[in-house]
Design a protein around this motif. Structure first.
Motif, PDB file in Angstrom:
ATOM      1  N   UNK A 158      -3.302  15.966 -19.061  1.00 39.64           N
ATOM      2  CA  UNK A 158      -3.413  16.368 -20.459  1.00 39.64           C
ATOM      3  C   UNK A 158      -3.411  15.111 -21.325  1.00 39.64           C
ATOM      4  N   UNK A 159      -4.010  15.204 -22.512  1.00 41.04           N
ATOM      5  CA  UNK A 159      -4.051  14.021 -23.367  1.00 41.04           C
ATOM      6  C   UNK A 159      -2.651  13.596 -23.801  1.00 41.04           C
ATOM      7  N   UNK A 160      -2.490  12.293 -24.015  1.00 37.41           N
ATOM      8  CA  UNK A 160      -1.223  11.751 -24.500  1.00 37.41           C
ATOM      9  C   UNK A 160      -1.491  11.057 -25.830  1.00 37.41           C
ATOM     10  N   UNK A 161      -0.615  11.268 -26.755  1.00 36.61           N
ATOM     11  CA  UNK A 161      -0.709  10.606 -28.045  1.00 36.61           C
ATOM     12  C   UNK A 161       0.658  10.001 -28.343  1.00 36.61           C
ATOM     13  N   UNK A 210       3.549  13.986 -24.382  1.00 31.68           N
ATOM     14  CA  UNK A 210       2.695  14.824 -23.552  1.00 31.68           C
ATOM     15  C   UNK A 210       2.551  16.186 -24.209  1.00 31.68           C
ATOM     16  N   UNK A 211       1.372  16.749 -24.168  1.00 31.23           N
ATOM     17  CA  UNK A 211       1.116  18.051 -24.773  1.00 31.23           C
ATOM     18  C   UNK A 211       0.733  19.059 -23.703  1.00 31.23           C
ATOM     19  N   UNK A 212       1.193  20.295 -23.865  1.00 31.92           N
ATOM     20  CA  UNK A 212       0.757  21.384 -23.006  1.00 31.92           C
ATOM     21  C   UNK A 212       1.126  21.206 -21.562  1.00 31.92           C
ATOM     22  N   UNK A 213       0.121  21.340 -20.704  1.00 27.65           N
ATOM     23  CA  UNK A 213       0.394  21.276 -19.279  1.00 27.65           C
ATOM     24  C   UNK A 213      -0.377  20.128 -18.634  1.00 27.65           C
ATOM     25  N   UNK A 214       0.158  19.665 -17.537  1.00 27.91           N
ATOM     26  CA  UNK A 214      -0.406  18.565 -16.771  1.00 27.91           C
ATOM     27  C   UNK A 214      -0.341  18.954 -15.306  1.00 27.91           C
ATOM     28  N   UNK A 231      -0.571  18.142  -0.065  1.00 32.94           N
ATOM     29  CA  UNK A 231      -1.720  18.924  -0.521  1.00 32.94           C
ATOM     30  C   UNK A 231      -1.356  20.188  -1.289  1.00 32.94           C
ATOM     31  N   UNK A 232      -0.254  20.117  -2.025  1.00 37.08           N
ATOM     32  CA  UNK A 232       0.068  21.158  -2.993  1.00 37.08           C
ATOM     33  C   UNK A 232      -0.176  20.580  -4.383  1.00 37.08           C
ATOM     34  N   UNK A 233      -0.497  21.440  -5.330  1.00 32.47           N
ATOM     35  CA  UNK A 233      -0.639  21.014  -6.724  1.00 32.47           C
ATOM     36  C   UNK A 233       0.409  21.745  -7.564  1.00 32.47           C
ATOM     37  N   UNK A 234       0.754  21.134  -8.697  1.00 37.79           N
ATOM     38  CA  UNK A 234       1.677  21.741  -9.655  1.00 37.79           C
ATOM     39  C   UNK A 234       1.106  21.512 -11.045  1.00 37.79           C
ATOM     40  N   UNK A 235       0.926  22.578 -11.791  1.00 41.30           N
ATOM     41  CA  UNK A 235       0.587  22.464 -13.207  1.00 41.30           C
ATOM     42  C   UNK A 235       1.863  22.769 -13.960  1.00 41.30           C
ATOM     43  N   UNK A 249      -1.143  11.641  -9.601  1.00 40.56           N
ATOM     44  CA  UNK A 249      -2.105  12.150 -10.571  1.00 40.56           C
ATOM     45  C   UNK A 249      -3.422  12.397  -9.820  1.00 40.56           C
ATOM     46  N   UNK A 250      -4.428  12.925 -10.498  1.00 39.85           N
ATOM     47  CA  UNK A 250      -5.676  13.304  -9.838  1.00 39.85           C
ATOM     48  C   UNK A 250      -6.342  12.123  -9.156  1.00 39.85           C
TER      49      UNK A 250
END
Length: 156
Positions: A22-25, A29-33, A40-44, A145-146
């Protein structure tokens, strides 16, 4: 076979993860990342609710093949980072699912009981496994991260 056993290089045909940070300003941090485990698991993670939605990556579902059964944890279960919280059975193998973060299971994806193939069709969206109330945000932040996950899958 566990998802951990899938941590080997794959053919170039596998595409990169679809999630980006998610974008950072100004350091906020805003919302979800979304972040990824080496297993090989992901977490939002939504920092407003402290809920992490957990699933297996596209890489994992491709390695597993056609999923025929999914075992999920029960709601209310307290889980620790790295412990097995369920399993995925496919026509090729059975694999444990490991908790990428510690916390309490708030919800599970009931649709997987009738449609385990959702893990193949939409592993990083509709095929989510569980929602965990994260007890330690630091564990989430320590995940890949991705870009780092893609490098991990490519064996870098």
């Amino acid at each position: 076979m566990s998802l951990r056993a899938l941590a080997r290089p794959v053919a170039a045909a596998l595409r990169a993860p679809r999630f980006t940070a998610a974008p950072r300003v100004a350091g906020v941090r805003f919302g979800s990342t979304t972040r990824f485990s080496k297993d090989h698991e992901w977490v939002t993670y939504d920092d407003a609710t402290k809920i992490g939605v957990v699933g297996i990556t596209d890489y994992a579902q491709k390695a597993l093949g056609d999923v025929v059964f999914v075992e999920l944890p029960q709601e209310g279960t307290e889980v620790e980072e790295g412990e097995s919280i369920g399993a995925v059975e496919s026509v090729k193998a059975a694999s444990d699912i490991y908790a990428p973060v510690s916390g309490v299971v708030e919800a599970i994806n009931e649709a997987l009981g009738d449609q385990p193939s959702l893990l193949n069709k939409s592993p990083e969206q509709d095929g989510w496994l569980a929602k965990i109330k994260v007890s330690d945000e630091g564990q989430f932040l320590a995940l890949l991260d991705a870009e780092a996950y893609k490098a991990h899958c490519e064996g870098a």
